[in-house]
Design an enzyme around this catalytic site. Structure first.
Site, PDB file in Angstrom:
ATOM      1  N   CYS A 150     -13.597 -11.448  -2.185  1.00  0.00           N
ATOM      2  CA  CYS A 150     -12.304 -12.137  -2.081  1.00  0.00           C
ATOM      3  C   CYS A 150     -12.432 -13.577  -2.591  1.00  0.00           C
ATOM      4  O   CYS A 150     -13.284 -14.326  -2.126  1.00  0.00           O
ATOM      5  CB  CYS A 150     -11.815 -12.125  -0.639  1.00  0.00           C
ATOM      6  SG  CYS A 150     -10.247 -12.981  -0.469  1.00  0.00           S
ATOM      7  N   GLN A 205     -13.930  -3.518   7.383  1.00  0.00           N
ATOM      8  CA  GLN A 205     -14.391  -4.562   6.461  1.00  0.00           C
ATOM      9  C   GLN A 205     -14.357  -5.924   7.151  1.00  0.00           C
ATOM     10  O   GLN A 205     -13.352  -6.300   7.751  1.00  0.00           O
ATOM     11  CB  GLN A 205     -13.535  -4.640   5.203  1.00  0.00           C
ATOM     12  CG  GLN A 205     -14.208  -5.609   4.226  1.00  0.00           C
ATOM     13  CD  GLN A 205     -13.399  -5.923   3.000  1.00  0.00           C
ATOM     14  OE1 GLN A 205     -12.317  -6.485   3.091  1.00  0.00           O
ATOM     15  NE2 GLN A 205     -13.921  -5.560   1.849  1.00  0.00           N
TER      16      GLN A 205
HETATM   17  C1  LIG Z   1      -2.363  -7.229  -1.252  1.00  0.00           C
HETATM   18  C2  LIG Z   1      -3.848  -7.079  -1.489  1.00  0.00           C
HETATM   19  C3  LIG Z   1      -4.713  -7.254  -0.445  1.00  0.00           C
HETATM   20  C4  LIG Z   1      -6.105  -7.093  -0.633  1.00  0.00           C
HETATM   21  N1  LIG Z   1      -6.930  -7.235   0.438  1.00  0.00           N
HETATM   22  C5  LIG Z   1      -8.249  -6.979   0.288  1.00  0.00           C
HETATM   23  C6  LIG Z   1      -9.133  -7.013   1.402  1.00  0.00           C
HETATM   24  O1  LIG Z   1      -8.747  -7.284   2.542  1.00  0.00           O
HETATM   25  N2  LIG Z   1     -10.446  -6.725   1.173  1.00  0.00           N
HETATM   26  C7  LIG Z   1     -10.916  -6.393  -0.072  1.00  0.00           C
HETATM   27  O2  LIG Z   1     -12.111  -6.118  -0.223  1.00  0.00           O
HETATM   28  N3  LIG Z   1     -10.105  -6.365  -1.128  1.00  0.00           N
HETATM   29  C8  LIG Z   1      -8.798  -6.638  -0.973  1.00  0.00           C
HETATM   30  N4  LIG Z   1      -7.973  -6.565  -2.062  1.00  0.00           N
HETATM   31  C9  LIG Z   1      -8.535  -6.171  -3.371  1.00  0.00           C
HETATM   32  C10 LIG Z   1      -8.479  -4.648  -3.513  1.00  0.00           C
HETATM   33  O3  LIG Z   1      -9.225  -4.024  -2.493  1.00  0.00           O
HETATM   34  C11 LIG Z   1      -9.060  -4.187  -4.837  1.00  0.00           C
HETATM   35  O4  LIG Z   1     -10.406  -4.581  -4.947  1.00  0.00           O
HETATM   36  C12 LIG Z   1      -8.298  -4.748  -6.023  1.00  0.00           C
HETATM   37  O5  LIG Z   1      -6.908  -4.719  -5.817  1.00  0.00           O
HETATM   38  C13 LIG Z   1      -8.633  -3.977  -7.300  1.00  0.00           C
HETATM   39  O6  LIG Z   1      -8.436  -2.592  -7.129  1.00  0.00           O
HETATM   40  P1  LIG Z   1      -7.055  -1.855  -7.527  1.00  0.00           P
HETATM   41  O7  LIG Z   1      -6.822  -2.174  -8.984  1.00  0.00           O
HETATM   42  O8  LIG Z   1      -7.311  -0.402  -7.277  1.00  0.00           O
HETATM   43  O9  LIG Z   1      -5.984  -2.432  -6.672  1.00  0.00           O
HETATM   44  C14 LIG Z   1      -6.602  -6.750  -1.902  1.00  0.00           C
HETATM   45  C15 LIG Z   1      -5.706  -6.574  -2.964  1.00  0.00           C
HETATM   46  C16 LIG Z   1      -4.350  -6.743  -2.768  1.00  0.00           C
HETATM   47  C17 LIG Z   1      -3.398  -6.537  -3.923  1.00  0.00           C
END
Ligand SMILES: Cc1cc2nc3c(=O)[nH]c(=O)nc-3n(C[C@H](O)[C@H](O)[C@H](O)COP(=O)(O)O)c2cc1C
Length: 319
Positions: A83, A53
């Site tokens: 993001c 990514q």
């Molecule tokens: C600690 C942390 C780091 C993340 N880093 C990224 C990232 O580098 N790239 C990205 O697309 N999303 C990032 N996200 C978002 C997650 O990929 C995801 O879209 C978001 O947490 C919602 O999905 P979930 O409910 O399954 O966690 C991050 C989320 C967290 C909590």
């Protein structure tokens, strides 16, 4: 996920599931081009299938990084359009790009023309006051017309001003129907749904309406959820136990320490391995007392096997 899915985290996750697609944390195009490429972009073959990514909005840089990703053996290149952090906005990448469909389309076009691996995008369903099907749909159409056929949709909008990245993962409401509508309207695209998914029932339900499911936090907090997914979604009846995983990981730590990796760089990803199980506290405490320091001693890693085996027995007795 930043600070979570580095190469050691991914190695550990791959021990739990053969079938899922894994992604790196977001890497800024400038770091990929000018930084220590070995440190930032290298991976172990076992991690594949693996997507890189990237964050950026300079089409020449994105094009170059796509080529680099392909040459290094990545299976997919993904552009981050979701993001909301201030720093990311300042550098003009991430969620603020949802406001600039033409620029995104140009970037994707360059990426698609620079490599043969699939180019995918991860985005949100809207931003600030805009959570509108027509806006999202025309954004998606624009980027798919420029060659991006895999879209990961985080089913909540991004608030670009006034919310921290953490709040942006819970304050905007999840809107799964919007993602389903996008899939209905764009049946030729691979639409992957993301956000708040925490169990296999939910996964099965989403898979009736979308092509795939992406999970972030629930896996990081409870990595063995991946083994359940392997079993229930991919029909793999041969999933490893937690202590088998630990055994393989200890071997990996041994090899990595010889190359100069610190024990904590690997073991920090395993804190949630016993999440919800007997022995979880003991496991976490041992890790935090012995393996989280920068100078943790490799000898202490061996003892973790004993804890894993005892935990395994305790959980078998209970079930
Ligand atoms: C600690 C942390 C780091 C993340 N880093 C990224 C990232 O580098 N790239 C990205 O697309 N999303 C990032 N996200 C978002 C997650 O990929 C995801 O879209 C978001 O947490 C919602 O999905 P979930 O409910 O399954 O966690 C991050 C989320 C967290 C909590």
């Amino acid at each position: 996920m930043m600070d979570c899915t580095d190469r050691h985290g991914r190695y550990f996750l791959r021990l739990l599931s053969k079938n899922v697609m894994l992604y790196t944390e977001m890497v800024a195009t400038k770091s990929a081009i000018h930084g220590d490429r070995k440190k930032i972009l290298s991976f172990n073959e076992i991690e594949k299938p693996l997507g890189l990514q990237v964050g950026g909005s300079d089409k020449k840089e994105l094009s170059l990084v796509s080529k680099i990703a392909e040459d290094l053996g990545y299976d997919e290149i993904n552009i981050n359009l979701g993001c909301p952090s201030k720093k990311v906005q300042k550098n003009k990448f991430g969620a603020c790009l949802i406001k600039e469909p033409d620029l995104v389309a140009e970037c994707i076009n360059e990426m698609v023309n620079s490599c043969k691996i699939p180019v995918s995008a991860k985005t949100r369903i809207g931003f600030d006051d805009i959570e509108d099907f027509n806006y999202l749909n025309s954004f998606i159409k624009k980027i798919s017309d420029s060659g991006c056929k895999i879209i990961i949709l985080h089913a909540r909008k991004a608030i670009l001003k006034g919310l921290s990245p953490k709040e942006n993962l819970k304050v905007p409401k999840l809107n799964y129907p919007m993602v389903y509508e996008i899939k209905k309207e764009n049946n030729n695209l691979e639409i992957i749904i993301n956000g708040g998914i925490t169990d296999c029932f939910q996964i099965k339900d989403h898979l009736k309406k979308c092509d795939g499911v992406m999970i972030g936090r629930a896996i990081y907090q409870n990595p063995y959820f991946l083994a359940d997914i392997e079993n229930e979604i991919f029909d793999n009846t041969d999933v490893p136990t937690r202590s088998e995983i630990t055994e393989k990981l200890v071997e990996y730590v041994k090899d990595e320490v010889k190359k100069g990796t610190r024990v904590n760089q690997i073991m920090r990803h395993t804190v949630g391995l016993y999440h919800g199980k007997t022995g979880a506290n003991k496991w976490r405490r041992y890790l935090s007392d012995n393996m989280m320091a920068r100078d943790s001693d490799f000898q202490k890693v061996h003892h973790i096997m004993e804890i894993a085996q005892n935990n395994e027995k305790a959980n078998q007795t209970i079930s």
